[in-house]
Scaffold this active site. Structure first.
Site, PDB file in Angstrom:
ATOM      1  N   TYR A  28       0.839  -1.214   0.000  1.00 24.30           N
ATOM      2  CA  TYR A  28       0.000   0.000   0.000  1.00 24.30           C
ATOM      3  C   TYR A  28       0.872   1.260   0.000  1.00 24.30           C
ATOM      4  CZ  TYR A  28      -2.869   3.806   1.752  1.00 24.30           C
ATOM      5  OH  TYR A  28      -3.470   5.031   1.901  1.00 24.30           O
ATOM      6  N   ALA A  83      -2.163   9.370   4.191  1.00 20.06           N
ATOM      7  CA  ALA A  83      -3.292   8.726   4.877  1.00 20.06           C
ATOM      8  C   ALA A  83      -2.819   7.642   5.845  1.00 20.06           C
ATOM      9  CB  ALA A  83      -4.216   8.116   3.822  1.00 20.06           C
ATOM     10  N   SER A 110      -3.612  14.723   6.427  1.00 14.22           N
ATOM     11  CA  SER A 110      -4.527  14.165   5.427  1.00 14.22           C
ATOM     12  C   SER A 110      -5.963  14.100   5.961  1.00 14.22           C
ATOM     13  CB  SER A 110      -4.071  12.749   5.073  1.00 14.22           C
ATOM     14  OG  SER A 110      -5.096  12.057   4.386  1.00 14.22           O
ATOM     15  N   TYR A 133     -10.157  16.382   1.122  1.00 15.90           N
ATOM     16  CA  TYR A 133     -10.874  15.704   0.034  1.00 15.90           C
ATOM     17  C   TYR A 133     -12.335  16.087   0.179  1.00 15.90           C
ATOM     18  CZ  TYR A 133      -7.094  12.459  -1.298  1.00 15.90           C
ATOM     19  OH  TYR A 133      -5.929  11.905  -1.767  1.00 15.90           O
ATOM     20  N   THR A 159      -6.839  18.442  -2.440  1.00 16.71           N
ATOM     21  CA  THR A 159      -6.217  17.516  -3.397  1.00 16.71           C
ATOM     22  C   THR A 159      -7.186  17.251  -4.537  1.00 16.71           C
ATOM     23  OG1 THR A 159      -4.861  16.560  -1.678  1.00 16.71           O
ATOM     24  CG2 THR A 159      -5.196  15.216  -3.649  1.00 16.71           C
ATOM     25  N   LYS A 230      -3.638  20.802  -4.657  1.00 18.42           N
ATOM     26  CA  LYS A 230      -2.532  19.821  -4.729  1.00 18.42           C
ATOM     27  C   LYS A 230      -2.860  18.778  -5.792  1.00 18.42           C
ATOM     28  CE  LYS A 230      -0.249  16.244  -1.963  1.00 18.42           C
ATOM     29  NZ  LYS A 230      -0.822  14.984  -2.419  1.00 18.42           N
ATOM     30  N   HIS A 254       1.083  12.875  -7.096  1.00 16.57           N
ATOM     31  CA  HIS A 254       0.627  12.003  -6.003  1.00 16.57           C
ATOM     32  C   HIS A 254       1.616  10.859  -5.782  1.00 16.57           C
ATOM     33  CE1 HIS A 254      -3.441  11.851  -3.922  1.00 16.57           C
ATOM     34  NE2 HIS A 254      -2.846  10.825  -3.363  1.00 16.57           N
ATOM     35  N   ASP A 285       6.136  18.087  -4.851  1.00 16.90           N
ATOM     36  CA  ASP A 285       6.436  16.797  -4.212  1.00 16.90           C
ATOM     37  C   ASP A 285       6.515  15.709  -5.270  1.00 16.90           C
ATOM     38  OD1 ASP A 285       3.951  15.584  -4.753  1.00 16.90           O
ATOM     39  OD2 ASP A 285       3.185  15.837  -2.725  1.00 16.90           O
ATOM     40  N   GLY A 287       8.904  12.095  -5.263  1.00 19.55           N
ATOM     41  CA  GLY A 287      10.255  11.635  -5.585  1.00 19.55           C
ATOM     42  C   GLY A 287      11.375  12.352  -4.866  1.00 19.55           C
ATOM     43  N   ARG A 289      14.009  12.690  -2.341  1.00 15.92           N
ATOM     44  CA  ARG A 289      14.669  11.769  -1.410  1.00 15.92           C
ATOM     45  C   ARG A 289      16.020  12.294  -0.928  1.00 15.92           C
ATOM     46  NH1 ARG A 289      10.274  10.406  -1.959  1.00 15.92           N
ATOM     47  NH2 ARG A 289       9.399   8.392  -2.501  1.00 15.92           N
ATOM     48  N   ARG A 309       6.127   9.328   1.081  1.00 13.82           N
ATOM     49  CA  ARG A 309       6.500   7.990   1.569  1.00 13.82           C
ATOM     50  C   ARG A 309       7.600   8.011   2.631  1.00 13.82           C
ATOM     51  NH1 ARG A 309       5.475   7.464  -3.786  1.00 13.82           N
ATOM     52  NH2 ARG A 309       3.991   5.879  -4.487  1.00 13.82           N
TER      53      ARG A 309
HETATM   54  C1  FMN Z   1       0.595   5.847   1.630  1.00 10.37           C
HETATM   55  C2  FMN Z   1       0.274   7.172   1.013  1.00 10.37           C
HETATM   56  C3  FMN Z   1      -0.909   7.805   1.328  1.00 10.37           C
HETATM   57  C4  FMN Z   1      -1.197   9.066   0.775  1.00 10.37           C
HETATM   58  N1  FMN Z   1      -2.346   9.705   1.150  1.00 10.37           N
HETATM   59  C5  FMN Z   1      -2.616  10.938   0.652  1.00 10.37           C
HETATM   60  C6  FMN Z   1      -3.758  11.648   1.082  1.00 10.37           C
HETATM   61  O1  FMN Z   1      -4.526  11.180   1.916  1.00 10.37           O
HETATM   62  N2  FMN Z   1      -3.977  12.865   0.536  1.00 10.37           N
HETATM   63  C7  FMN Z   1      -3.131  13.421  -0.391  1.00 10.37           C
HETATM   64  O2  FMN Z   1      -3.369  14.524  -0.862  1.00 10.37           O
HETATM   65  N3  FMN Z   1      -2.038  12.761  -0.802  1.00 10.37           N
HETATM   66  C8  FMN Z   1      -1.745  11.548  -0.295  1.00 10.37           C
HETATM   67  N4  FMN Z   1      -0.612  10.901  -0.689  1.00 10.37           N
HETATM   68  C9  FMN Z   1       0.313  11.560  -1.638  1.00 10.37           C
HETATM   69  C10 FMN Z   1       1.335  12.413  -0.893  1.00 10.37           C
HETATM   70  O3  FMN Z   1       0.745  13.535  -0.301  1.00 10.37           O
HETATM   71  C11 FMN Z   1       2.434  12.929  -1.826  1.00 10.37           C
HETATM   72  O4  FMN Z   1       1.854  13.631  -2.895  1.00 10.37           O
HETATM   73  C12 FMN Z   1       3.318  11.828  -2.391  1.00 10.37           C
HETATM   74  O5  FMN Z   1       3.522  10.793  -1.466  1.00 10.37           O
HETATM   75  C13 FMN Z   1       4.663  12.442  -2.772  1.00 10.37           C
HETATM   76  O6  FMN Z   1       5.498  11.503  -3.354  1.00 10.37           O
HETATM   77  P1  FMN Z   1       6.638  10.708  -2.557  1.00 10.37           P
HETATM   78  O7  FMN Z   1       5.936   9.631  -1.796  1.00 10.37           O
HETATM   79  O8  FMN Z   1       7.492  10.180  -3.662  1.00 10.37           O
HETATM   80  O9  FMN Z   1       7.351  11.690  -1.656  1.00 10.37           O
HETATM   81  C14 FMN Z   1      -0.293   9.658  -0.129  1.00 10.37           C
HETATM   82  C15 FMN Z   1       0.895   9.000  -0.434  1.00 10.37           C
HETATM   83  C16 FMN Z   1       1.197   7.787   0.135  1.00 10.37           C
HETATM   84  C17 FMN Z   1       2.507   7.133  -0.189  1.00 10.37           C
END
Ligand code: FMN
Length: 358
Positions: A28, A83, A110, A133, A159, A230, A254, A285, A287, A289, A309
């Protein structure tokens, strides 16, 4: 929980998290849409950009401070809305919010948080924004906004790139389900819109209540807080956001979790930055790291960045301590990069700092 001694950078947390998490939770969190080209491309796009350093520059007055929508921040690293953080650690969002405060990082909560808005607010002494949301009804949506306002969240981040779930095949194959005791505690149960026989499950079903620009205008009229969107990749949408009077844009795919084969935010950033021309802040956002990634995003026009992440990887490995360490690692790497490029402040980081082959 302590920080494993062999951790030197964010990728080390990723490796440890894979060991620590159940395979379904890993699928997930790590997983992305379809064949995961976008998720891989996000990191690859940063790796392919090259920095052009400067030597023999006095940077002894250097710092990473910035002003962002009314906040004086020590550095440009924000925690993205992620989330169900209790999947990674029992303290979930409470741990990451506390870590953000300890490391002077702005925290974004979130809508799908596994802790209540009010509890997170108590945990996060520092600046915090609420990611929204749209809910089943305008009333339910407004209820979330009011709770965020009353709890001291200082901006709303809507978002817009995930009105329906991405096709996350890795997650589907793993059989992932939220474990008992973890849920979106702030949301009324979401009624899934149904389609009639002969209608499309997507168009007349899932998308039938998806928000449009009209809903964004309505939301803007309902809150005095700054409003950001976003999930913008297309420059035409960025222009629309500015024309709608929004206060900021999060350029994001995302983390590759919604639509596969989108370009990376860092690839579209120069064009968006050219159109927006400093009118409203641009946050990037997907990628990020390394400190060098942050440097590259700022060089191409971003005001700040977010990590997604890596929060979950740090939580799974070492709880709040891990998240605080992750932010510190990135900040140290950014400072090091700036120093080696002769940049004293964030505004010194420009396109001139990148190698552009003739
Ligand atoms: C497990 C997980 C849950 C996420 N849940 C949300 C969320 O609830 N709302 C949202 O706007 N973005 C969500 N995102 C996206 C993140 O806000 C973000 O845009 C994204 O993780 C950035 O990329 P990165 O993981 O490579 O840093 C989620 C990402 C992950 C990995």
């Amino acid at each position: 929980m302590s920080i494993p001694p062999d951790i030197a950078c964010l990728k080390d947390y990723e490796r440890h998290a894979q060991q620590a998490l159940p395979p379904q939770a890993w699928a997930y969190i790590y997983g992305a849409s379809a064949d995961e080209h976008t998720a891989r491309g996000n990191e690859q796009a940063y790796a392919e950009l090259k920095i052009l350093n400067r030597t023999l520059v006095d940077v002894s007055a250097g710092h990473t401070r910035l002003d962002l929508l009314g906040h004086s921040l020590q550095h440009p690293i924000l925690l993205a809305p992620v989330a169900y953080q209790k999947l990674a650690h029992p303290d979930g969002e409470l741990a990451s919010a506390a870590a953000a405060s300890a490391q002077d990082a702005l925290f974004v909560l979130s809508t799908l948080s596994s802790s209540t808005i009010e509890d997170v607010a108590r945990s996060a002494a520092g600046p915090k924004w609420f990611q929204l949301y749209f809910q089943n009804s305008a009333e339910q949506t407004l209820q979330l906004v009011r709770r965020a306002e009353q709890s001291g969240f200082s901006a709303i981040v809507v978002t817009v790139d995930a009105p329906i779930n991405g096709l996350r095949n890795r997650e589907q194959r793993s059989g992932f389900r939220l474990p008992d005791g973890i849920s979106a505690v702030n949301c009324p149960s979401k009624e899934i819109p149904q389609s009639n026989a002969g209608e499309s499950h997507v168009f007349q079903g899932l998308m039938s209540r998806a928000p449009t620009w009209k809903d964004i205008e309505w939301l803007k009229s309902q809150t005095r807080l700054p409003l950001l969107v976003k999930g913008i990749i297309n420059p035409a949408d960025a222009i629309m956001a500015a024309e709608t009077g929004l206060d900021g844009i999060v350029i994001s795919n995302h983390g590759g979790r919604t639509l596969d084969t989108l370009p990376s935010p860092i690839e579209v950033l120069p064009l968006i930055s050219k159109h927006i021309n400093g009118e409203i802040p641009l946050i990037v956002d997907s990628g990020i790291r390394r400190g060098t990634d942050i440097f590259k995003a700022l060089a191409l026009g971003a005001d700040a960045v977010m990590i997604g992440r890596p929060i979950m990887y740090a939580l799974a490995t070492a709880g709040a301590l891990g998240v605080a360490h992750t932010i510190r690692l990135l900040r140290d790497e950014l400072e090091l990069t700036m120093a080696l490029c002769g940049c004293e402040t964030l505004s010194d980081i420009t396109t001139e700092c990148l190698w552009q082959p003739a």
